[in-house]
Design an enzyme around this catalytic site. Structure first.
Site, PDB file in Angstrom:
ATOM      1  N   HIS A  17       0.418  -0.650  -0.226  1.00  0.00           N
ATOM      2  CA  HIS A  17      -0.150  -0.254  -0.299  1.00  0.00           C
ATOM      3  C   HIS A  17       0.946   1.326   0.038  1.00  0.00           C
ATOM      4  CE1 HIS A  17      -3.061  -2.493   2.270  1.00  0.00           C
ATOM      5  NE2 HIS A  17      -3.621  -2.486   1.282  1.00  0.00           N
ATOM      6  N   LYS A  41     -17.889  -5.691   8.630  1.00  0.00           N
ATOM      7  CA  LYS A  41     -17.060  -6.385   8.762  1.00  0.00           C
ATOM      8  C   LYS A  41     -16.260  -6.787   9.542  1.00  0.00           C
ATOM      9  CE  LYS A  41     -15.464  -5.727   3.881  1.00  0.00           C
ATOM     10  NZ  LYS A  41     -13.706  -5.290   3.343  1.00  0.00           N
ATOM     11  N   ARG A  90      -2.690  -6.685  -7.431  1.00  0.00           N
ATOM     12  CA  ARG A  90      -1.416  -7.298  -7.780  1.00  0.00           C
ATOM     13  C   ARG A  90      -1.722  -8.653  -8.500  1.00  0.00           C
ATOM     14  NH1 ARG A  90      -3.747  -7.339  -1.845  1.00  0.00           N
ATOM     15  NH2 ARG A  90      -4.632  -8.921  -2.579  1.00  0.00           N
ATOM     16  N   SER A 128      -2.525  -7.864   2.907  1.00  0.00           N
ATOM     17  CA  SER A 128      -3.105  -7.834   4.153  1.00  0.00           C
ATOM     18  C   SER A 128      -3.874  -8.938   5.097  1.00  0.00           C
ATOM     19  CB  SER A 128      -4.684  -5.964   4.309  1.00  0.00           C
ATOM     20  OG  SER A 128      -3.710  -5.275   4.089  1.00  0.00           O
TER      21      SER A 128
END
Length: 158
Positions: A17, A41, A90, A128
């Site tokens: 990031h 979440k 990614r 993450s």
């Protein structure tokens, strides 16, 4: 030059990031790192802690601002006169989901463009979720995150 918003949960913020944010900061007048709060979440780190960590990790980049937000991303971006939403890719596996998000955001706010950036190849495998898993299992995450994040994960996960 204009304002770009880089949204995410950043649970936690990784070196991948940070790499993307540093490079974006060279291309845009202002980069807003927008940390989303979603009650649905269950993040490992609390919302306020994620905002605080990002501010500490990114504090030396003068044109980067970290803000927490709730609700629709496009409304957040409009309120800050941002013309660009940054998203990181990614791998090819990220593309389908990111394409759906970009298409929906374009329908909701056609004046805001989505720009995809890829991380430096040293960080292409860092996520993450992998960092959280390694930390939860007692592994060393120092190659993947800032020292402030290492300390926060150790406090949280032991």
């Amino acid at each position: 030059m204009q304002t770009a918003v880089y949204p995410g949960t950043f649970d936690p913020i990784t070196n991948g990031h940070t790499d993307l944010i540093e490079r974006a900061a060279r291309r845009f007048e202002r980069v807003i790192v927008a940390i989303h709060h979603s009650p649905a979440k269950q993040p490992a780190l609390g919302w306020e802690e994620r905002v605080d960590l990002a501010r500490r990790v990114l504090g030396d980049i003068p044109n980067v601002v970290v803000e927490g937000f709730e609700g629709l991303l496009v409304e957040f971006a409009r309120a800050r006169a941002a013309g660009v939403i940054l998203r990181g890719l990614r791998a090819v596996s990220d593309f389908e989901y990111e394409f759906q998000l970009a298409s929906m955001n374009r329908q909701l706010a056609p004046e805001i463009e989505t720009l995809f950036m890829t991380p430096d190849e040293h960080y292409a495998y860092v996520s993450s979720s992998l960092v959280r898993e390694i930390a939860a299992l007692g592994g060393d995450v120092t190659p993947f995150v800032h020292a402030e994040v290492v300390a926060a994960l150790r406090r949280r996960m032991g």
